[in-house]
Structure formats: C-alpha cells, structure tokens
Design a protein around this motif. Structure first.
Motif, PDB file in Angstrom:
ATOM      1  N   ASN A 241       0.826  -1.213   0.000  1.00 19.12           N
ATOM      2  CA  ASN A 241       0.000   0.000   0.000  1.00 19.12           C
ATOM      3  C   ASN A 241       0.857   1.258   0.000  1.00 19.12           C
ATOM      4  OD1 ASN A 241      -2.541  -1.099  -0.116  1.00 19.12           O
ATOM      5  ND2 ASN A 241      -2.932  -0.983   2.075  1.00 19.12           N
ATOM      6  N   ASN A 242       1.967   1.217   0.728  1.00 17.56           N
ATOM      7  CA  ASN A 242       2.844   2.381   0.800  1.00 17.56           C
ATOM      8  C   ASN A 242       3.456   2.693  -0.559  1.00 17.56           C
ATOM      9  OD1 ASN A 242       4.513   4.401   2.327  1.00 17.56           O
ATOM     10  ND2 ASN A 242       6.169   3.058   1.641  1.00 17.56           N
ATOM     11  N   ILE A 243       3.903   1.670  -1.257  1.00 11.01           N
ATOM     12  CA  ILE A 243       4.459   1.884  -2.600  1.00 11.01           C
ATOM     13  C   ILE A 243       3.377   2.402  -3.536  1.00 11.01           C
ATOM     14  CG2 ILE A 243       5.480   0.746  -4.610  1.00 11.01           C
ATOM     15  CD1 ILE A 243       6.834  -1.202  -2.678  1.00 11.01           C
ATOM     16  N   ALA A 244       2.193   1.799  -3.476  1.00 11.03           N
ATOM     17  CA  ALA A 244       1.103   2.222  -4.351  1.00 11.03           C
ATOM     18  C   ALA A 244       0.701   3.667  -4.086  1.00 11.03           C
ATOM     19  CB  ALA A 244      -0.091   1.291  -4.170  1.00 11.03           C
ATOM     20  N   THR A 245       0.653   4.054  -2.801  1.00  7.28           N
ATOM     21  CA  THR A 245       0.306   5.431  -2.449  1.00  7.28           C
ATOM     22  C   THR A 245       1.357   6.400  -2.974  1.00  7.28           C
ATOM     23  OG1 THR A 245      -0.875   4.730  -0.463  1.00  7.28           O
ATOM     24  CG2 THR A 245      -0.155   7.020  -0.546  1.00  7.28           C
ATOM     25  N   ALA A 246       2.628   6.062  -2.778  1.00  6.46           N
ATOM     26  CA  ALA A 246       3.712   6.922  -3.270  1.00  6.46           C
ATOM     27  C   ALA A 246       3.651   7.058  -4.787  1.00  6.46           C
ATOM     28  CB  ALA A 246       5.064   6.352  -2.835  1.00  6.46           C
ATOM     29  N   GLU A 247       3.374   5.965  -5.479  1.00  9.84           N
ATOM     30  CA  GLU A 247       3.284   6.015  -6.933  1.00  9.84           C
ATOM     31  C   GLU A 247       2.092   6.865  -7.387  1.00  9.84           C
ATOM     32  OE1 GLU A 247       5.376   2.010  -8.659  1.00  9.84           O
ATOM     33  OE2 GLU A 247       3.267   1.844  -8.065  1.00  9.84           O
ATOM     34  N   ALA A 248       0.937   6.678  -6.723  1.00  8.95           N
ATOM     35  CA  ALA A 248      -0.248   7.440  -7.097  1.00  8.95           C
ATOM     36  C   ALA A 248      -0.063   8.936  -6.849  1.00  8.95           C
ATOM     37  CB  ALA A 248      -1.462   6.923  -6.324  1.00  8.95           C
ATOM     38  N   MET A 249       0.522   9.282  -5.700  1.00 15.48           N
ATOM     39  CA  MET A 249       0.758  10.692  -5.396  1.00 15.48           C
ATOM     40  C   MET A 249       1.775  11.292  -6.354  1.00 15.48           C
ATOM     41  SD  MET A 249      -1.306  11.502  -2.940  1.00 15.48           S
ATOM     42  CE  MET A 249      -0.658  13.140  -2.592  1.00 15.48           C
ATOM     43  N   ASN A 250       2.824  10.558  -6.662  1.00 13.79           N
ATOM     44  CA  ASN A 250       3.837  11.038  -7.601  1.00 13.79           C
ATOM     45  C   ASN A 250       3.224  11.242  -8.986  1.00 13.79           C
ATOM     46  OD1 ASN A 250       6.608  11.692  -8.315  1.00 13.79           O
ATOM     47  ND2 ASN A 250       6.677   9.718  -9.379  1.00 13.79           N
ATOM     48  N   LEU A 251       2.360  10.307  -9.375  1.00 11.08           N
ATOM     49  CA  LEU A 251       1.697  10.414 -10.675  1.00 11.08           C
ATOM     50  C   LEU A 251       0.825  11.666 -10.728  1.00 11.08           C
ATOM     51  CD1 LEU A 251       1.095   8.953 -13.398  1.00 11.08           C
ATOM     52  CD2 LEU A 251      -0.808   7.814 -12.220  1.00 11.08           C
ATOM     53  N   VAL A 253       0.953  14.423  -8.861  1.00 11.46           N
ATOM     54  CA  VAL A 253       1.754  15.642  -8.788  1.00 11.46           C
ATOM     55  C   VAL A 253       2.402  15.939 -10.137  1.00 11.46           C
ATOM     56  CG1 VAL A 253       3.830  16.656  -7.763  1.00 11.46           C
ATOM     57  CG2 VAL A 253       2.149  15.515  -6.296  1.00 11.46           C
ATOM     58  N   ARG A 254       2.890  14.929 -10.813  1.00 13.93           N
ATOM     59  CA  ARG A 254       3.522  15.132 -12.130  1.00 13.93           C
ATOM     60  C   ARG A 254       2.496  15.498 -13.194  1.00 13.93           C
ATOM     61  NH1 ARG A 254       8.672  13.782 -12.885  1.00 13.93           N
ATOM     62  NH2 ARG A 254       8.364  13.127 -15.047  1.00 13.93           N
ATOM     63  N   TRP A 255       1.244  15.185 -12.951  1.00 12.61           N
ATOM     64  CA  TRP A 255       0.164  15.629 -13.845  1.00 12.61           C
ATOM     65  C   TRP A 255      -0.285  17.052 -13.540  1.00 12.61           C
ATOM     66  CZ3 TRP A 255      -3.227  10.593 -13.481  1.00 12.61           C
ATOM     67  CH2 TRP A 255      -2.757   9.659 -14.408  1.00 12.61           C
ATOM     68  N   GLY A 256       0.256  17.637 -12.460  1.00  6.72           N
ATOM     69  CA  GLY A 256      -0.079  19.002 -12.106  1.00  6.72           C
ATOM     70  C   GLY A 256      -1.125  19.153 -11.030  1.00  6.72           C
ATOM     71  N   LYS A 260      -2.379  18.180  -1.773  1.00  9.47           N
ATOM     72  CA  LYS A 260      -3.352  18.161  -0.687  1.00  9.47           C
ATOM     73  C   LYS A 260      -4.751  17.845  -1.204  1.00  9.47           C
ATOM     74  CE  LYS A 260      -1.225  21.007   2.909  1.00  9.47           C
ATOM     75  NZ  LYS A 260      -1.418  22.150   3.830  1.00  9.47           N
ATOM     76  N   ALA A 261      -5.106  18.456  -2.325  1.00  3.60           N
ATOM     77  CA  ALA A 261      -6.421  18.187  -2.910  1.00  3.60           C
ATOM     78  C   ALA A 261      -6.518  16.733  -3.362  1.00  3.60           C
ATOM     79  CB  ALA A 261      -6.666  19.127  -4.090  1.00  3.60           C
ATOM     80  N   LEU A 262      -5.454  16.233  -3.946  1.00  2.00           N
ATOM     81  CA  LEU A 262      -5.435  14.841  -4.389  1.00  2.00           C
ATOM     82  C   LEU A 262      -5.593  13.899  -3.197  1.00  2.00           C
ATOM     83  CD1 LEU A 262      -5.000  12.621  -6.513  1.00  2.00           C
ATOM     84  CD2 LEU A 262      -2.523  12.965  -6.237  1.00  2.00           C
ATOM     85  N   ALA A 263      -4.859  14.172  -2.114  1.00  2.00           N
ATOM     86  CA  ALA A 263      -4.935  13.314  -0.930  1.00  2.00           C
ATOM     87  C   ALA A 263      -6.327  13.355  -0.304  1.00  2.00           C
ATOM     88  CB  ALA A 263      -3.886  13.747   0.094  1.00  2.00           C
ATOM     89  N   GLN A 264      -6.939  14.540  -0.248  1.00  2.00           N
ATOM     90  CA  GLN A 264      -8.289  14.649   0.305  1.00  2.00           C
ATOM     91  C   GLN A 264      -9.278  13.836  -0.509  1.00  2.00           C
ATOM     92  OE1 GLN A 264      -8.955  18.875   0.407  1.00  2.00           O
ATOM     93  NE2 GLN A 264      -7.789  19.165   2.312  1.00  2.00           N
ATOM     94  N   MET A 265      -9.137  13.878  -1.831  1.00  4.17           N
ATOM     95  CA  MET A 265     -10.027  13.107  -2.693  1.00  4.17           C
ATOM     96  C   MET A 265      -9.822  11.609  -2.479  1.00  4.17           C
ATOM     97  SD  MET A 265     -10.096  11.103  -5.624  1.00  4.17           S
ATOM     98  CE  MET A 265      -8.595  11.538  -6.515  1.00  4.17           C
ATOM     99  N   ILE A 266      -8.550  11.169  -2.459  1.00  3.09           N
ATOM    100  CA  ILE A 266      -8.255   9.748  -2.268  1.00  3.09           C
ATOM    101  C   ILE A 266      -8.806   9.260  -0.937  1.00  3.09           C
ATOM    102  CG2 ILE A 266      -6.375   8.114  -1.813  1.00  3.09           C
ATOM    103  CD1 ILE A 266      -4.740   9.581  -3.956  1.00  3.09           C
ATOM    104  N   ASN A 267      -8.649  10.076   0.104  1.00  6.65           N
ATOM    105  CA  ASN A 267      -9.058   9.664   1.446  1.00  6.65           C
ATOM    106  C   ASN A 267     -10.563   9.736   1.663  1.00  6.65           C
ATOM    107  OD1 ASN A 267      -6.420   9.088   2.230  1.00  6.65           O
ATOM    108  ND2 ASN A 267      -6.035  11.211   2.832  1.00  6.65           N
TER     109      ASN A 267
END
Length: 356
Positions: A241-251, A253-256, A260-267
């Motif tokens: 899960n930690n690797i998947a979360t890091a990959e999703a957040m990195n993805l 962020v690189r999409w712009g 914080k907004a991304l994390a709120q949506m995921i959570n």
C-alpha cells in the motif's frame, strides 16, 4: 529445551536450527522469597519502545516502579531525565512515579511481574531471553510473570522462545507485535495483535489490560506465534500500500494536481488507506507525518524491508504464493540503500528522484 543460537547484539547471526542452544531447567528451583511485585519492566527504548514506555509509565499506578533497559546508555539517561522533569512539573513525590535503570535483561525479569520487550530483530529477542534464562530460576513473585514481546520477528523464533519460557516455568510468554507506527506509539493509539494460550481466558484478559496502557486495540489471534504471523500479513499489505500510495501521489503531482487536494479526494474515495491518510508520503500534506519532517521519525525503511523479508520467508515455508512481494522487496532494498534511516514513506522521494 532448545532454541536457536544466541550471539552478541552488535552482530547479525545466522538463525539456523542446527546450531541449537540448550536452556537450563528451572522447573523445581524457584526461590521462595518474594520480590517487589509492583514493578514493570521495559526492554528496548527505540523509536517505538521509547514512546510505549512513556505511556506505560504515565498509566500504571503512581506507586509502581518502571525499570528500563536498553543497549544505548544515552537513550536510557534521556528517558529517566524526562521522567524526572515530568514528576517535578506535576509535583509528584520523589518516591512515586519512579523509573529505575537495570544493568541487564535478567535484572529486569527478576524484579518485574510484567516485562515488555520492543526490539528490532529476531537475534535481539533471542539474546534478551537467553540472558533472562541462562542463570537459572528467577526469584518467585506473588503473581506469575508475564513476558510480552512487541517485536516483529519470525514466527518460528517466537514459538521457540515461548516454549523456552513455558517449559522452564519462568512465566507466560506472549507475542504481541504492534501496528500504528511511531505516531501511534506516541499517541498511545497502537493496535496489538497477540498470541497467547486460547485455553486461558484469564491470561487473555490480563494481556489485554496491559496492552491497553499503550494502545487502543488488542486482537487475540490464537496460540503463541499467531500474533507475529498476523503482523507479518498486515505489514505485507502495508508495504505494498505504501508503494502504491507513493506512486499514485507522484503520478498526480507530475500531472499538475495539488497534492493536498489529491490526498483529500483519495481519502474520501476507494483509494483510502493508512499510508494515504495518516502517513502520506508527500511533504506538507499531513503535517504530523514523517514526510513533513524530512522523513525523520516514523517507521524506518530498514524495518519495513525486514518485515517484508520475514513475510516472504514465512510464505515460502508455508508454500504460499505472493506475486507482488518480490517486486516490493526490490523497491525497499533500493530505497534503503538510497535513504537509510528515513521513514519508509521516503519511497515517494525515491520515485521522484527516478522520475527526474
């Protein structure tokens, strides 16, 4: 009674069945004198153990004594000094709320009705309990001794130690690894999964009462060894899960996307998990997470690499297929080499470095 070989703490021995050590028999040699039975022992003041021991001292009766032991003398001194300052600030009597320093694991066990251990690796746990048992019978106490090991080690070693404790009648041994990381240890909100004889409701309730002093939840998973087995299953999932979360957040962020907004949506969605909500790997998203402190504190990447290795080894012994485990192990090996000593969420930084 045999258990695998014991060596000095600084080394990393091979823990192989052929190099067995015979434990001394103590079945009929208990002393008839009673020692203090209002003393609690804690061995291992690492990042987890330090905070667990602080919560323990704060919640046990003020008239009781906590005796501590760690190989790092500076850590012990700091723990005692912080306790003394807290007692002065609260106006506590010098004879109350005490913390004492033990010279050995044996001394802790001799004086304590309940001894809790929190150690990094299997060989450290073996070494401690060999030290406890090697010199014969412990002085008898009014209540049966309870040894609770909160370390995450391999199930075979844990069962060996349980057998050594029980067969020598030194007390009761319970494996009770934790979930919740340093944040949970500090807040006293840890979850424990423990293995103890299913035939003794009294023992199970006694263990739960002790664990409640350091956490919020305690699951009895079965007989000795089941606690560490459950923890390894949990940490296998956490590692991925930690690797998947890091990959999703990195993805994202690189999409712009704003992290914080991304994390709120995921959570608030189906991707929600502990690494995204509590231990988010992006600096600044969760202010209390290690990522916001340069990945300091928290659950070390080396410990996660170790737990994943133990899970894969145990899976192999039980002929269980784990398709993602090998790839995850390769990731943590590389991250450990690049960011040794950091929280395991530093996988995010490692991915960013690779993406540049």
């Amino acid at each position: 009674m045999t258990i695998r070989s014991v060596v000095s703490l600084p080394k990393a021995p091979r823990l192989c069945a052929p190099t067995a050590r015979r434990w001394p028999s103590m079945a009929r040699t208990f002393s008839t004198t009673s020692h203090r039975d209002a003393t609690w022992g804690f061995i291992g003041l690492g990042q987890m153990g330090y905070n667990m021991a602080k919560n323990l001292r704060a919640k046990i009766p003020i008239s009781d004594t906590l005796i501590v032991r760690d190989v790092n003398e500076e850590t012990i001194k700091r723990f005692v000094a912080e306790n003394q300052e807290a007692r002065r600030s609260s106006g506590t009597s010098p004879d109350q709320g005490k913390v004492e320093i033990a010279e050995s694991a044996r001394e802790v066990a001799e004086k304590s009705t309940v001894t809790i251990t929190s150690l990094p690796e299997s060989q450290h746990v073996i070494n401690v309990f060999h030290s406890v048992l090697k010199d014969g019978a412990l002085p008898s106490l009014k209540d049966e001794r309870l040894f609770i090991d909160t370390s995450t080690i391999d199930p075979v070693t844990s069962k060996d130690i349980a057998n050594a404790i029980h067969n020598t009648q030194a007390g009761r041994f319970v494996d009770a690894p934790v979930s919740g990381g340093v944040v949970g240890a500090r807040a006293g909100t840890l979850s424990f999964m423990f293995g103890a004889s299913s035939q003794s409701d009294q023992l199970i309730e006694r263990v739960r009462s002790v664990l409640s002093l350091m956490g919020k939840k305690a699951w009895h998973l079965g007989d000795p060894g089941s606690g560490v087995s459950g923890k390894l299953a949990n940490n296998y999932l956490l590692a991925i899960n930690n690797i998947a979360t890091a990959e999703a957040m990195n993805l994202g962020v690189r999409w712009g996307l704003d992290p914080k907004a991304l994390a709120q949506m995921i959570n608030s969605s189906t991707g929600r998990c502990w690494p995204s909500e509590v231990n988010n790997p992006v600096p600044g998203v969760v202010e209390t997470a290690p990522a916001s402190r340069n990945y300091e504190g928290g659950f070390g990447v080396s410990l996660m690499h170790k737990d994943l290795r133990l899970a894969l080894e145990a899976a192999e012994k039980s002929s269980t297929s784990l398709y993602l485990g090998g790839q995850a192990r390769d990731v943590y090996r590389a991250v450990e080499d690049a960011h040794r000593g950091k929280d395991f969420s530093v996988v995010y930084q490692w991915l960013q470095d690779k993406s540049e």
